[in-house]
Design an enzyme around this catalytic site. Structure first.
Site, PDB file in Angstrom:
ATOM      1  CE  LYS A  74      61.485   5.712  30.903  1.00 50.32           C
ATOM      2  NZ  LYS A  74      61.223   7.050  30.352  1.00 50.32           N
ATOM      3  CB  THR A  76      65.527   4.132  22.042  1.00 54.32           C
ATOM      4  OG1 THR A  76      66.304   5.297  22.297  1.00 54.32           O
ATOM      5  CG2 THR A  76      66.008   3.463  20.780  1.00 54.32           C
ATOM      6  NE  ARG A  97      57.913  12.263  29.747  1.00 55.95           N
ATOM      7  CZ  ARG A  97      58.846  12.225  30.699  1.00 55.95           C
ATOM      8  NH1 ARG A  97      58.770  13.036  31.732  1.00 55.95           N
ATOM      9  NH2 ARG A  97      59.861  11.380  30.611  1.00 55.95           N
ATOM     10  CE  LYS A 108      66.218  12.074  28.999  1.00 54.52           C
ATOM     11  NZ  LYS A 108      64.784  12.169  29.226  1.00 54.52           N
ATOM     12  CB  ALA A 276      58.986  11.054  35.765  1.00 51.59           C
ATOM     13  CG  PHE A 304      63.215   9.602  35.619  1.00 52.54           C
ATOM     14  CD1 PHE A 304      64.409   9.677  34.926  1.00 52.54           C
ATOM     15  CD2 PHE A 304      62.665  10.786  36.084  1.00 52.54           C
ATOM     16  CE1 PHE A 304      65.056  10.897  34.714  1.00 52.54           C
ATOM     17  CE2 PHE A 304      63.302  12.011  35.880  1.00 52.54           C
ATOM     18  CZ  PHE A 304      64.493  12.059  35.189  1.00 52.54           C
ATOM     19  CG  PHE A 384      73.995  -1.314  24.820  1.00 56.87           C
ATOM     20  CD1 PHE A 384      74.724  -0.146  24.696  1.00 56.87           C
ATOM     21  CD2 PHE A 384      72.706  -1.236  25.328  1.00 56.87           C
ATOM     22  CE1 PHE A 384      74.178   1.087  25.079  1.00 56.87           C
ATOM     23  CE2 PHE A 384      72.156  -0.021  25.713  1.00 56.87           C
ATOM     24  CZ  PHE A 384      72.901   1.148  25.581  1.00 56.87           C
ATOM     25  CD1 TRP A 412      69.960   3.339  19.769  1.00 57.65           C
ATOM     26  CD2 TRP A 412      71.529   2.254  18.616  1.00 57.65           C
ATOM     27  NE1 TRP A 412      71.014   4.209  19.581  1.00 57.65           N
ATOM     28  CE2 TRP A 412      71.988   3.575  18.872  1.00 57.65           C
ATOM     29  CE3 TRP A 412      72.362   1.391  17.897  1.00 57.65           C
ATOM     30  CZ2 TRP A 412      73.235   4.038  18.446  1.00 57.65           C
ATOM     31  CZ3 TRP A 412      73.604   1.859  17.460  1.00 57.65           C
ATOM     32  CH2 TRP A 412      74.033   3.163  17.738  1.00 57.65           C
TER      33      TRP A 412
END
Length: 559
Positions: A74, A76, A97, A108, A276, A304, A384, A412
């Site tokens: 998210k 990214t 954030r 994480k 969140a 999230f 991906f 990405w």
């Protein structure tokens, strides 16, 4: 095949511009930037105040499906979309954030994007950055110390030791501190009582900093914090023990948004960081509203999945700050669809169109939920290398049945070049004027009805169960004038239900409410459901075991 660099290697090789140049892009004069080194700065309160008469740009929310171990990307995608909008000629600003040390050293890892869609300096952002979280921790614990000090010196306000509501905080995952007994050791140390710690990102001070409009509003909100109750159950406020002024002093610099840049030298505000799943999950109102005055487009994220972050973004942040989002992007991956379809993580590399189709129910639920707020939606498929054409097409076909479009994004691996299609689609949606944003529930609905509305409309639960003591507490707060506040649901991020193992799009489940907490300064009621903890613990093998300095003095293992 070329070696794939790690996120931190890519970030370390970035060609950064001096932060004054990044500020110039937005029309921020050098004297209005307070630099922290060469690559990050705070924007002065006076400059922010001078922008008040300017028109606002378009606000774009990036949210996601429920997180899975397969990864969604998210942040990214948020960073990539900001770069993509700048690439197609739009003046775009990113708002995300700050990272908490707890999850950074826990499960994480870093939180600054990934691949060629990152915000830099990555190491700084994931560690101490400009000290905002330390300031919040200090302000929160100053209040804790002043409460116990007041009680020690005679308790003039008549605080009931059994009803002290203000806990302590630290920015680390430490399950041993969830419940403690403090003031042991005899007369000199005060009166023993039960207490506990939350993680800093769950602090009401964090929420206040992220919802306050300026320093005056910050101090007023700090004064509104309820620290506990007397024997007759009347509330005692932070201002009653005269802590609000000193707390505001500690937060003076932390209130100012942090300006940094992407790998492509585009501006990004990184400010505030409430979780969140246990808090409201959005960056600061000050950063977002400032960005809206400086850019044509502002791309922001909420934590999230959309059941948590987006719901709170709409029902708390937008409601309180008067924001009107123009469009929303829901991030999904083929891998995550397969996991929701029942495939194990180790088997994600093999093509499985049937599992993709089965798992799309989770994505569909989020699309439908966001539309309930009147905001037009587009799906971003974060690509991906293992994704097959048939799997990607399955997601696109499914999303089309919802009257929405899914766009394949390669940011990405390719940076802004790989997300141009999504940027064009977002511009078209934002400029269409289709957004008819409205919160999910009205201010004057009862607190328990608000909880039920979120549980039934967003989580698709059949009922909310709560002890009489919880319902009585909500009723008491309504009688005290807090009934118009929104609710902030503390719930697992992994499922629409309160069971983290229940993937897909479950219906008919119950939402058990364990506890409710009044955050009078922030302006919401925290509703703790299921087994959610406001102080996380470290996993069996925490990320911190792999984070170290290499012989050259560089940080390794931080993503």
């Amino acid at each position: 095949m070329a070696e794939v660099k790690s996120d931190i290697e890519i970030a370390r090789g970035a060609s950064k511009k001096p932060i004054m140049e990044v500020g110039e892009k937005l029309g921020i004069p050098g004297e209005s930037l307070l630099p922290y080194g060469h690559d990050k700065a705070k924007v002065s309160a006076d400059f922010i105040k001078s922008l008040q008469g300017k028109p606002d740009g378009k606000l774009i929310l990036v949210t996601a499906i429920n997180p899975t171990p397969a990864g969604e990307g998210k942040t990214t995608t948020t960073v990539g979309l900001g770069d993509g909008l700048n690439r197609i000629g739009k003046k775009a600003v990113i708002c995300i954030r700050e990272a908490s040390l707890g999850p950074c050293f826990g499960v994480k890892g870093g939180a600054a994007g990934g691949g060629y869609a990152q915000v830099v300096p990555m190491e700084d952002m994931n560690l101490h950055f400009t000290g905002d979280f330390h300031a919040i921790t200090s302000a929160h614990n100053l209040l804790s110390a002043m409460i116990d000090n007041h009680i020690y010196w005679g308790n003039e306000l008549g605080i009931d030791l059994r009803r002290v509501a203000w806990r302590r905080v630290m920015d680390m995952n430490d399950r041993a501190l969830r419940e403690i007994v403090c003031s042991l050791g005899g007369v000199a140390n005060g009166f023993p009582r039960e207490a506990g710690f939350d993680i800093t990102v769950a602090s009401e001070v964090m929420a206040i900093l992220c919802l306050a409009t300026d320093l005056q509003d910050l101090e007023r909100r700090l004064g509104d914090i309820i620290i506990g109750y007397r024997r007759d159950k009347t509330p005692v406020f932070c201002r009653d023990i005269k802590a609000d002024g000193a707390m505001a002093v500690l937060l003076k610099d932390a209130m100012q948004p942090n300006l940094v840049q992407t790998l492509e030298n585009n501006p990004a505000f990184v400010h505030g960081g409430p979780f969140a799943n246990i808090a409201h999950g959005c960056n600061s109102v000050v950063a977002t509203t400032t960005a809206l005055k400086l850019g044509d487009y502002v791309v922001t994220e909420a934590g999230f999945g959309a059941d948590l972050g987006a719901e709170k973004f709409f029902d708390i942040k937008c409601r309180k700050a008067g924001l009107k989002p123009a469009a929303a992007v829901i991030v999904a991956t083929v891998r995550a669809m397969k996991m929701n379809g029942g495939v194990k993580k180790e088997d994600l590399g093999a093509e499985n169109v049937e599992a993709v189709e089965k798992g799309c129910a989770n994505l569909g639920r989020h699309v439908q939920n966001v539309k309930k707020f009147g905001v037009p939606v587009v799906v971003a498929i974060n690509h991906f290398i293992s994704d097959t054409d048939a799997e990607i097409q399955a997601v696109k076909d499914y999303v089309e049945t919802l009257g929405t479009e899914a766009v394949l994004c390669r940011h990405w691996a390719e940076g802004s070049k790989g997300i141009e299609d999504l940027a064009h689609k977002v511009v078209a949606l934002a400029e269409s004027g289709k957004s008819q944003f409205a919160p999910l529930y009205a201010d004057d609905m009862s607190l328990f009805e608000k909880i039920e509305t979120v549980a039934k409309n967003i989580y698709h639960a059949s009922e909310v169960i709560a002890d009489k003591s919880v319902r009585d507490q909500l009723k008491q707060w309504e009688d005290q004038g807090y009934g118009n506040l929104p609710v902030c649901m503390a719930k697992t991020q992994y499922s629409f239900s309160t069971d983290p193992n229940l993937r897909g799009a479950p219906t008919g489940h119950t939402v058990p409410v364990r506890e409710v907490r009044l955050s009078a300064g922030a302006g919401f009621i925290v509703v703790i459901t299921g087994a959610i903890m406001t102080m996380p613990g470290l996993p069996r093998t925490p990320s911190s075991e792999h984070i170290r300095l290499n012989p050259q003095g560089y940080i390794e293992g931080l993503f």
